[in-house]
Design a protein around this motif. Sequence first.
Motif, PDB file in Angstrom:
ATOM      1  N   UNK A  52      -2.468 -11.340  -0.915  1.00  0.00           N
ATOM      2  CA  UNK A  52      -1.515 -11.080   0.159  1.00  0.00           C
ATOM      3  C   UNK A  52      -0.453 -10.110  -0.343  1.00  0.00           C
ATOM      4  N   UNK A  53      -0.171  -9.087   0.468  1.00  0.00           N
ATOM      5  CA  UNK A  53       0.794  -8.063   0.084  1.00  0.00           C
ATOM      6  C   UNK A  53       2.173  -8.362   0.660  1.00  0.00           C
ATOM      7  N   UNK A  54       3.200  -7.964  -0.087  1.00  0.00           N
ATOM      8  CA  UNK A  54       4.545  -7.941   0.449  1.00  0.00           C
ATOM      9  C   UNK A  54       4.688  -6.766   1.399  1.00  0.00           C
ATOM     10  N   UNK A  55       5.832  -6.682   2.065  1.00  0.00           N
ATOM     11  CA  UNK A  55       6.042  -5.653   3.089  1.00  0.00           C
ATOM     12  C   UNK A  55       6.499  -4.325   2.506  1.00  0.00           C
ATOM     13  N   UNK A  56       6.736  -4.275   1.197  1.00  0.00           N
ATOM     14  CA  UNK A  56       7.034  -3.012   0.553  1.00  0.00           C
ATOM     15  C   UNK A  56       8.508  -2.712   0.391  1.00  0.00           C
ATOM     16  N   UNK A  57       8.807  -1.918  -0.639  1.00  0.00           N
ATOM     17  CA  UNK A  57      10.157  -1.389  -0.869  1.00  0.00           C
ATOM     18  C   UNK A  57      10.048   0.128  -0.915  1.00  0.00           C
ATOM     19  N   UNK A  58      10.736   0.789  -0.009  1.00  0.00           N
ATOM     20  CA  UNK A  58      10.745   2.253   0.004  1.00  0.00           C
ATOM     21  C   UNK A  58      11.838   2.736  -0.934  1.00  0.00           C
ATOM     22  N   UNK A  59      11.419   3.293  -2.063  1.00  0.00           N
ATOM     23  CA  UNK A  59      12.373   3.742  -3.075  1.00  0.00           C
ATOM     24  C   UNK A  59      12.561   5.251  -2.990  1.00  0.00           C
ATOM     25  N   UNK A  60      13.816   5.654  -2.936  1.00  0.00           N
ATOM     26  CA  UNK A  60      14.149   7.076  -2.934  1.00  0.00           C
ATOM     27  C   UNK A  60      15.087   7.341  -4.102  1.00  0.00           C
ATOM     28  N   UNK A  61      14.649   8.207  -5.019  1.00  0.00           N
ATOM     29  CA  UNK A  61      15.478   8.565  -6.167  1.00  0.00           C
ATOM     30  C   UNK A  61      16.048   9.957  -5.928  1.00  0.00           C
TER      31      UNK A  61
ATOM     32  N   UNK B 275     -14.461  -7.917  -2.653  1.00  0.00           N
ATOM     33  CA  UNK B 275     -14.050  -6.711  -1.914  1.00  0.00           C
ATOM     34  C   UNK B 275     -13.162  -7.106  -0.745  1.00  0.00           C
ATOM     35  N   UNK B 276     -12.279  -6.181  -0.361  1.00  0.00           N
ATOM     36  CA  UNK B 276     -11.258  -6.463   0.643  1.00  0.00           C
ATOM     37  C   UNK B 276     -11.164  -5.314   1.650  1.00  0.00           C
ATOM     38  N   UNK B 277     -10.781  -5.682   2.874  1.00  0.00           N
ATOM     39  CA  UNK B 277     -10.361  -4.691   3.867  1.00  0.00           C
ATOM     40  C   UNK B 277      -8.938  -5.023   4.308  1.00  0.00           C
ATOM     41  N   UNK B 278      -8.064  -3.989   4.212  1.00  0.00           N
ATOM     42  CA  UNK B 278      -6.688  -4.115   4.653  1.00  0.00           C
ATOM     43  C   UNK B 278      -6.411  -3.071   5.727  1.00  0.00           C
ATOM     44  N   UNK B 279      -5.473  -3.407   6.591  1.00  0.00           N
ATOM     45  CA  UNK B 279      -4.994  -2.450   7.580  1.00  0.00           C
ATOM     46  C   UNK B 279      -3.532  -2.136   7.253  1.00  0.00           C
ATOM     47  N   UNK B 280      -3.180  -0.840   7.304  1.00  0.00           N
ATOM     48  CA  UNK B 280      -1.797  -0.438   7.086  1.00  0.00           C
ATOM     49  C   UNK B 280      -1.353   0.424   8.260  1.00  0.00           C
ATOM     50  N   UNK B 281      -0.392  -0.065   9.007  1.00  0.00           N
ATOM     51  CA  UNK B 281       0.216   0.720  10.076  1.00  0.00           C
ATOM     52  C   UNK B 281       1.322   1.580   9.478  1.00  0.00           C
ATOM     53  N   UNK B 282       1.651   2.649  10.161  1.00  0.00           N
ATOM     54  CA  UNK B 282       2.581   3.635   9.640  1.00  0.00           C
ATOM     55  C   UNK B 282       3.900   2.997   9.219  1.00  0.00           C
ATOM     56  N   UNK B 283       4.297   3.208   7.973  1.00  0.00           N
ATOM     57  CA  UNK B 283       5.562   2.694   7.472  1.00  0.00           C
ATOM     58  C   UNK B 283       5.582   1.204   7.228  1.00  0.00           C
ATOM     59  N   UNK B 284       4.417   0.584   7.288  1.00  0.00           N
ATOM     60  CA  UNK B 284       4.368  -0.875   7.131  1.00  0.00           C
ATOM     61  C   UNK B 284       3.548  -1.262   5.893  1.00  0.00           C
ATOM     62  N   UNK B 285       3.485  -2.576   5.652  1.00  0.00           N
ATOM     63  CA  UNK B 285       2.722  -3.089   4.529  1.00  0.00           C
ATOM     64  C   UNK B 285       1.246  -3.233   4.851  1.00  0.00           C
ATOM     65  N   UNK B 286       0.503  -3.805   3.915  1.00  0.00           N
ATOM     66  CA  UNK B 286      -0.936  -3.987   4.063  1.00  0.00           C
ATOM     67  C   UNK B 286      -1.219  -5.398   4.564  1.00  0.00           C
ATOM     68  N   UNK B 287      -2.044  -5.488   5.586  1.00  0.00           N
ATOM     69  CA  UNK B 287      -2.412  -6.801   6.130  1.00  0.00           C
ATOM     70  C   UNK B 287      -3.900  -7.034   5.926  1.00  0.00           C
ATOM     71  N   UNK B 288      -4.245  -8.208   5.446  1.00  0.00           N
ATOM     72  CA  UNK B 288      -5.621  -8.528   5.081  1.00  0.00           C
ATOM     73  C   UNK B 288      -6.435  -8.843   6.327  1.00  0.00           C
ATOM     74  N   UNK B 289      -7.558  -8.136   6.465  1.00  0.00           N
ATOM     75  CA  UNK B 289      -8.435  -8.342   7.620  1.00  0.00           C
ATOM     76  C   UNK B 289      -9.574  -9.290   7.240  1.00  0.00           C
TER      77      UNK B 289
ATOM     78  N   UNK C  32       4.190  -5.490  -3.922  1.00  0.00           N
ATOM     79  CA  UNK C  32       3.634  -6.540  -4.754  1.00  0.00           C
ATOM     80  C   UNK C  32       2.494  -7.184  -3.959  1.00  0.00           C
ATOM     81  N   UNK C  33       1.551  -7.747  -4.686  1.00  0.00           N
ATOM     82  CA  UNK C  33       0.437  -8.468  -4.059  1.00  0.00           C
ATOM     83  C   UNK C  33       0.173  -9.703  -4.898  1.00  0.00           C
ATOM     84  N   UNK C  34       0.062 -10.851  -4.238  1.00  0.00           N
ATOM     85  CA  UNK C  34      -0.104 -12.092  -4.972  1.00  0.00           C
ATOM     86  C   UNK C  34      -1.399 -12.782  -4.577  1.00  0.00           C
ATOM     87  N   UNK C  35      -2.006 -13.418  -5.557  1.00  0.00           N
ATOM     88  CA  UNK C  35      -3.255 -14.138  -5.341  1.00  0.00           C
ATOM     89  C   UNK C  35      -2.987 -15.629  -5.461  1.00  0.00           C
TER      90      UNK C  35
END
Lengths: 112, 112
Positions: free
Chosen positions: B101-110, A32-46, B88-91
């Motif tokens: 660990x997650x990447x910072x994300x890609x905001x896609x707008x179609x 199990x995992x806990x992540x924090x996501x700030x607005x408009x940002x990615x997920x960071x592992x806590x 994306x998230x990689x183990x």
Amino acid sequence: GGIITQTPKFLIGQEGQKLTLKCQQNFNHDTMYWYRQDSGKGLRLIYYSITENDLQKGDLSEGYDASREKKSSFSLTVTSAQKNEMAVFLCASKTGGSERLFFGHGTKLSVL
Amino acid sequence: GDQVEQSPSALSLHEGTDSALRCNFTTTMRSVQWFRQNSRGSLISLFYLASGTKENGRLKSAFDSKERRYSTLHIRDAQLEDSGTYFCAAEAGGGSGNKLIFGTGTLLSVKP
């Protein structure tokens, strides 16, 4: 199918307050995992946990405690809420082998 | 620590066009997953790969099987409903097993 339930959905706290977020899963997942996501940002592992009573620190563990007293539940404590803090905390789980990750719907935290 | 670099950070496509997202890893990874986060914040699992490629409709993902240090997500014939933020998230393997660990994300707008 299983489900991950996070409570509460919304949490409003005061500066300096200790706040606890809960997560339950009925997949019988090991990890199990806990992540924090700030607005408009990615997920960071806590924190994450690979089995009951196990705890592993992520990159953002400072300021947080976690507890895995049962296989099905994983709680996160904000030890001292920071003023104007606002983020979504996401709980996730998966089996012990390399498998898909499932997410809860999140707890949205606001600190006044 | 282990890093996941995701690009581009934002992408605007016209309906019917194709594009690709990419994640680079600073170390060898055991597996990769791709998610789409919708406007309500829900994370939907798209692919889990331990190697090779997977395809689902207009989406196709690949994980470099040799050095295991990058993954791609291809979107074919983009539709309005593909809009959202892709992660994306990689183990990692070895002693960091189960640490996702997650990447910072890609905001896609179609757009039409």
